[in-house]
Structures are given as structure tokens and as C-alpha cells.
Design a protein around this motif. Structure first.
Motif, PDB file in Angstrom:
ATOM      1  N   GLY A 128      40.186  21.040   8.608  1.00  0.00           N
ATOM      2  CA  GLY A 128      38.768  21.230   8.906  1.00  0.00           C
ATOM      3  C   GLY A 128      38.518  21.403  10.396  1.00  0.00           C
ATOM      4  O   GLY A 128      39.368  21.091  11.235  1.00  0.00           O
ATOM      5  N   LEU A 129      37.330  21.879  10.732  1.00  0.00           N
ATOM      6  CA  LEU A 129      36.956  22.062  12.137  1.00  0.00           C
ATOM      7  C   LEU A 129      36.711  20.715  12.808  1.00  0.00           C
ATOM      8  O   LEU A 129      36.314  19.746  12.162  1.00  0.00           O
ATOM      9  CB  LEU A 129      35.693  22.910  12.232  1.00  0.00           C
ATOM     10  CG  LEU A 129      35.786  24.360  11.770  1.00  0.00           C
ATOM     11  CD1 LEU A 129      34.387  24.981  11.713  1.00  0.00           C
ATOM     12  CD2 LEU A 129      36.688  25.167  12.693  1.00  0.00           C
ATOM     13  N   SER A 130      36.923  20.684  14.126  1.00  0.00           N
ATOM     14  CA  SER A 130      36.634  19.490  14.917  1.00  0.00           C
ATOM     15  C   SER A 130      35.911  19.897  16.190  1.00  0.00           C
ATOM     16  O   SER A 130      36.216  20.920  16.796  1.00  0.00           O
ATOM     17  CB  SER A 130      37.926  18.751  15.281  1.00  0.00           C
ATOM     18  OG  SER A 130      37.646  17.541  15.972  1.00  0.00           O
ATOM     19  N   CYS A 131      34.935  19.089  16.579  1.00  0.00           N
ATOM     20  CA  CYS A 131      34.181  19.354  17.809  1.00  0.00           C
ATOM     21  C   CYS A 131      34.147  18.087  18.656  1.00  0.00           C
ATOM     22  O   CYS A 131      34.227  16.967  18.125  1.00  0.00           O
ATOM     23  CB  CYS A 131      32.761  19.805  17.463  1.00  0.00           C
ATOM     24  SG  CYS A 131      31.810  20.372  18.903  1.00  0.00           S
ATOM     25  N   GLN A 132      34.031  18.284  19.972  1.00  0.00           N
ATOM     26  CA  GLN A 132      33.952  17.142  20.886  1.00  0.00           C
ATOM     27  C   GLN A 132      33.074  17.481  22.082  1.00  0.00           C
ATOM     28  O   GLN A 132      33.152  18.576  22.642  1.00  0.00           O
ATOM     29  CB  GLN A 132      35.345  16.743  21.398  1.00  0.00           C
ATOM     30  CG  GLN A 132      35.319  15.548  22.357  1.00  0.00           C
ATOM     31  CD  GLN A 132      36.669  15.263  22.994  1.00  0.00           C
ATOM     32  OE1 GLN A 132      37.594  16.067  22.893  1.00  0.00           O
ATOM     33  NE2 GLN A 132      36.788  14.131  23.644  1.00  0.00           N
ATOM     34  N   TYR A 133      32.237  16.523  22.448  1.00  0.00           N
ATOM     35  CA  TYR A 133      31.524  16.538  23.727  1.00  0.00           C
ATOM     36  C   TYR A 133      31.761  15.192  24.395  1.00  0.00           C
ATOM     37  O   TYR A 133      31.811  14.154  23.719  1.00  0.00           O
ATOM     38  CB  TYR A 133      30.025  16.741  23.532  1.00  0.00           C
ATOM     39  CG  TYR A 133      29.628  18.126  23.092  1.00  0.00           C
ATOM     40  CD1 TYR A 133      29.458  19.148  24.019  1.00  0.00           C
ATOM     41  CD2 TYR A 133      29.408  18.410  21.749  1.00  0.00           C
ATOM     42  CE1 TYR A 133      29.086  20.418  23.619  1.00  0.00           C
ATOM     43  CE2 TYR A 133      29.030  19.679  21.334  1.00  0.00           C
ATOM     44  CZ  TYR A 133      28.867  20.686  22.277  1.00  0.00           C
ATOM     45  OH  TYR A 133      28.495  21.940  21.881  1.00  0.00           O
ATOM     46  N   GLU A 134      31.861  15.218  25.735  1.00  0.00           N
ATOM     47  CA  GLU A 134      32.129  13.968  26.464  1.00  0.00           C
ATOM     48  C   GLU A 134      31.394  13.962  27.782  1.00  0.00           C
ATOM     49  O   GLU A 134      31.429  14.942  28.539  1.00  0.00           O
ATOM     50  CB  GLU A 134      33.631  13.833  26.735  1.00  0.00           C
ATOM     51  CG  GLU A 134      34.001  12.646  27.618  1.00  0.00           C
ATOM     52  CD  GLU A 134      35.464  12.657  28.047  1.00  0.00           C
ATOM     53  OE1 GLU A 134      35.929  11.628  28.564  1.00  0.00           O
ATOM     54  OE2 GLU A 134      36.123  13.696  27.860  1.00  0.00           O
ATOM     55  N   HIS A 135      30.732  12.855  28.053  1.00  0.00           N
ATOM     56  CA  HIS A 135      30.149  12.594  29.373  1.00  0.00           C
ATOM     57  C   HIS A 135      30.698  11.273  29.907  1.00  0.00           C
ATOM     58  O   HIS A 135      31.074  10.374  29.140  1.00  0.00           O
ATOM     59  CB  HIS A 135      28.630  12.486  29.299  1.00  0.00           C
ATOM     60  CG  HIS A 135      27.885  13.758  29.536  1.00  0.00           C
ATOM     61  ND1 HIS A 135      28.250  14.688  30.488  1.00  0.00           N
ATOM     62  CD2 HIS A 135      26.747  14.247  28.946  1.00  0.00           C
ATOM     63  CE1 HIS A 135      27.385  15.690  30.479  1.00  0.00           C
ATOM     64  NE2 HIS A 135      26.481  15.460  29.553  1.00  0.00           N
ATOM     65  N   GLN A 136      30.712  11.169  31.226  1.00  0.00           N
ATOM     66  CA  GLN A 136      31.020   9.925  31.929  1.00  0.00           C
ATOM     67  C   GLN A 136      29.724   9.430  32.564  1.00  0.00           C
ATOM     68  O   GLN A 136      28.962  10.235  33.124  1.00  0.00           O
ATOM     69  CB  GLN A 136      32.074  10.197  33.000  1.00  0.00           C
ATOM     70  CG  GLN A 136      32.456   8.993  33.850  1.00  0.00           C
ATOM     71  CD  GLN A 136      33.611   9.344  34.791  1.00  0.00           C
ATOM     72  OE1 GLN A 136      34.574   9.968  34.396  1.00  0.00           O
ATOM     73  NE2 GLN A 136      33.491   8.929  36.040  1.00  0.00           N
ATOM     74  N   PHE A 137      29.466   8.133  32.476  1.00  0.00           N
ATOM     75  CA  PHE A 137      28.178   7.612  32.948  1.00  0.00           C
ATOM     76  C   PHE A 137      28.335   6.187  33.459  1.00  0.00           C
ATOM     77  O   PHE A 137      29.318   5.503  33.155  1.00  0.00           O
ATOM     78  CB  PHE A 137      27.125   7.659  31.828  1.00  0.00           C
ATOM     79  CG  PHE A 137      27.511   6.863  30.626  1.00  0.00           C
ATOM     80  CD1 PHE A 137      27.114   5.547  30.500  1.00  0.00           C
ATOM     81  CD2 PHE A 137      28.282   7.416  29.616  1.00  0.00           C
ATOM     82  CE1 PHE A 137      27.473   4.787  29.395  1.00  0.00           C
ATOM     83  CE2 PHE A 137      28.653   6.670  28.502  1.00  0.00           C
ATOM     84  CZ  PHE A 137      28.248   5.357  28.402  1.00  0.00           C
ATOM     85  N   GLU A 144      19.710  19.745  32.995  1.00  0.00           N
ATOM     86  CA  GLU A 144      18.782  19.050  32.134  1.00  0.00           C
ATOM     87  C   GLU A 144      19.457  18.765  30.807  1.00  0.00           C
ATOM     88  O   GLU A 144      19.763  19.679  30.047  1.00  0.00           O
ATOM     89  CB  GLU A 144      17.509  19.872  31.911  1.00  0.00           C
ATOM     90  CG  GLU A 144      16.434  19.123  31.159  1.00  0.00           C
ATOM     91  CD  GLU A 144      15.164  19.950  30.995  1.00  0.00           C
ATOM     92  OE1 GLU A 144      14.301  19.540  30.208  1.00  0.00           O
ATOM     93  OE2 GLU A 144      15.063  20.995  31.645  1.00  0.00           O
ATOM     94  N   GLU A 145      19.693  17.488  30.511  1.00  0.00           N
ATOM     95  CA  GLU A 145      20.501  17.114  29.366  1.00  0.00           C
ATOM     96  C   GLU A 145      19.921  17.645  28.052  1.00  0.00           C
ATOM     97  O   GLU A 145      18.715  17.630  27.845  1.00  0.00           O
ATOM     98  CB  GLU A 145      20.642  15.592  29.277  1.00  0.00           C
ATOM     99  CG  GLU A 145      21.367  14.974  30.445  1.00  0.00           C
ATOM    100  CD  GLU A 145      22.774  15.525  30.638  1.00  0.00           C
ATOM    101  OE1 GLU A 145      23.408  15.873  29.646  1.00  0.00           O
ATOM    102  OE2 GLU A 145      23.211  15.586  31.800  1.00  0.00           O
ATOM    103  N   GLY A 146      20.835  18.129  27.211  1.00  0.00           N
ATOM    104  CA  GLY A 146      20.446  18.585  25.890  1.00  0.00           C
ATOM    105  C   GLY A 146      19.905  19.993  25.834  1.00  0.00           C
ATOM    106  O   GLY A 146      19.551  20.497  24.773  1.00  0.00           O
ATOM    107  N   THR A 147      19.835  20.688  26.982  1.00  0.00           N
ATOM    108  CA  THR A 147      19.285  22.047  27.003  1.00  0.00           C
ATOM    109  C   THR A 147      20.372  23.115  27.109  1.00  0.00           C
ATOM    110  O   THR A 147      20.058  24.300  27.180  1.00  0.00           O
ATOM    111  CB  THR A 147      18.317  22.240  28.175  1.00  0.00           C
ATOM    112  OG1 THR A 147      19.033  22.122  29.421  1.00  0.00           O
ATOM    113  CG2 THR A 147      17.197  21.197  28.143  1.00  0.00           C
TER     114      THR A 147
END
Length: 286
Positions: A258-267, A282-285
Motif C-alpha cells: 500500500g501507499l505510505s505518506c509522511q510529513y515532519e516538522h521540528q518544533f 503559513e502553516e497548512g497552506t
């Protein structure tokens, strides 16, 4: 050991995060059908040499071999830690690009332009001894016209990222982050990878505490002001289970294809809430 970061350390990681974000912004225009995937690696290497930044993934210890590249480039069913390589991107591909970079360095201390990035053992002496600001971020890119399946997976994975970050406030617990992500993903019928997790950052790229993207609310370590963390949900269209390429010890794939997706932020966690150090705008845009 869990460390609370000083203002100086956070400022250094913020500088690294600004540079890393500029890389992801640049990749938006570069990634398209017909591009050789290796050009993503070349782009990051070129920018690092031009702006005197160390690609800190080169030389990371591995069970079979040390990691040899500046980026991880995962296609479609590849979950994480896949090597960049010569592959012509196809219309409809889902590409994830992950990297860990230093802040821009003083050339009088180290001239990155003179380093041979292909000499992994020599690079490791620099990357493993580095103790300045660093940033870690992965972003997903659609290649050309993608299917609704890809679009929906990308949307839900990005939502999981920000839902997790919203839970990273003083007084909450690690389990609050994972529980919120797991609930949102599983409501959409997706699997949440459990073998790979977020983590603390600084002075090295992987520090305590570990930050699972699944779990139970109210459980785990209590979050404190000054912690710097990554949240990096890996969300699959099928099962959460993954397999590892044992020839290299690095690339992970979904076990069912199956497909896999990833997003990552450091905070950083502050009294006023989490502040993203790898923000691209601008986050989320985007």
C-alpha cells in the motif's frame, strides 16, 4: 537523557530550520514528471555547499552500512529511509523527501564546499562530531497529476501532523500526541506506522524522548517548556506493518504494497504553545 534546550540552542535550531525549509520550498518547483530522482539529492548537496551547511544524515550508523546520502527519498510504498537513486519520476508518483541539516556554518571553521560528500567515512568525522544547531523535516510531494487515493492520503497525513503538534503543549503527555494522531488516521481507514517514531532533537538528531504516533491519551512523559521534538507521522493506505530492506538495512516499505505518506516538522514547546522551527510559511497552506 531528556534535555531542556537553552535560548541559544533554540535560536541555532531555528536558523537550521529556516535553511531546511528553503530546501523544501525549492523542491516544490523541481519535482515533476520526467525528473531523475537523483537530481533531488544533487539539489540538496549543491545548496549545502553553496550556503556552507552540513548534510548530517551522511554517516549515520546503520546495522549493515552507514547512511551514504544527504536525503532519504521514498516513493509510493516506501515508508522511510529509502536511498535517492536514478529513477525517472512518473506522473502520479508520491514522493517523500526527508533530511537533517546543520545551521549555516562559519567557513573559517569548516568549508563545506571542499568536502567530498561521497566519502562517507570522511564525512562521518564531521557529521558525527557536529554539535551546533540542526533541523529535521520530511515533506511529501505529488508528482504531476495524482490519483484521489494519493491526494486523500496526503491530506490526512498532513492533518495528522498538525493535530499532533496541537497536542504538544506544556502539561500534556506524550501519549496525548500519539492518541490524537492514531484516532484521526484510523477513522479514515488508514494504518499508523509503529516501528518508526518522532523524537527529541539536539544536540544530536535523535534524542529522548521518543514520540510515537499512536498510543493512549494521558500516558507517558509529561511535556515541558523548552523541549524540542519532531512529529513525523507515517500513514499507510493499508496495514501499519512495514518491512525492511535487509541488503542495506535502511529502506522500509509497507508490507502489503500500500501507499505510505509522511510529513515532519521540528518544533519547540513554549508556554504559549508549540513553535515550529522548520516552517515553510503559513502553516497548512502548502
Amino acid at each position: 537523557m531528556i534535555t531542556i534546550k537553552s535560548a541559544r540552542e533554540i535560536e541555532a535550531m531555528d536558523r537550521a530550520g529556516d535553511f531546511l525549509a528553503s530546501i523544501h520550498i525549492g523542491l516544490r518547483d523541481l519535482i515533476k514528471p520526467g525528473l531523475d530522482l537523483w537530481e533531488v539529492e544533487e539539489y540538496v548537496r549543491r545548496r549545502c555547499k553553496e550556503e556552507n551547511v552540513l548534510p548530517l544524515q551522511i554517516g549515520v550508523d546503520g546495522q549493515v552500512m552507514d547512511y551514504p546520502y544527504a536525503t532519504c527519498c521514498g516513493l509510493n510504498d516506501e515508508v522511510a529511509h529509502a536511498f535517492p537513486r536514478h529513477y525517472i519520476l512518473q506522473d502520479g508518483d508520491l514522493l517523500k523527501v526527508d533530511m537533517v541539516l546543520s545551521e549555516p556554518l562559519d567557513k573559517a571553521v569548516l568549508d563545506v564546499s571542499k568536502l567530498d560528500f561521497d566519502n562517507v567515512s570522511a564525512m562521518k568525522q564531521h557529521t558525527q562530531s557536529y554539535s551546533g544547531g540542526l533541523a529535521d523535516s520530511c515533506w511529501a510531494y505529488e508528482v504531476g497529476q495524482v490519483s484521489d487515493e494519493v491526494k486523500n492520503l496526503m491530506q490526512v497525513t498532513k492533518e495528522c501532523l498538525y493535530i499532533g503538534i496541537e497536542k504538544a503543549v506544556v502539561g500534556n503527555r506524550i501519549g496525548d500526541i500519539g492518541a490524537a494522531i492514531q484516532e484521526h488516521a484510523e477513522k479514515q481507514g488508514y494504518g499508523v506506522v509503529r516501528d518508526l517514531v518522532g523524537h527529541g532533537v539536539g544536540p544530536t538528531m535523535h534524542e529522548e524522548p521518543m514520540v510515537p504516533h499512536y498510543g493512549k491519551a494521558g500516558r507517558g512523559l509529561r511535556l515541558r517548556e523548552g523541549m524540542v521534538l519532531t512529529i513525523e507521522p507515517m500513514i499507510n493506505t493499508g496495514t501499519w506493518e512495514i518491512d525492511t530492506d535487509m541488503e542495506t538495512g535502511w529502506a522500509h516499505k509497507t508490507i502489503d504494497g500500500g501507499l505510505s505518506c509522511q510529513y515532519e516538522h521540528q518544533f519547540v514547546i513554549t508556554k504559549g504553545g508549540p513553535i515550529i522551527l522548520t516552517s515553510q510559511g503559513e502553516e497548512g497552506t502548502y
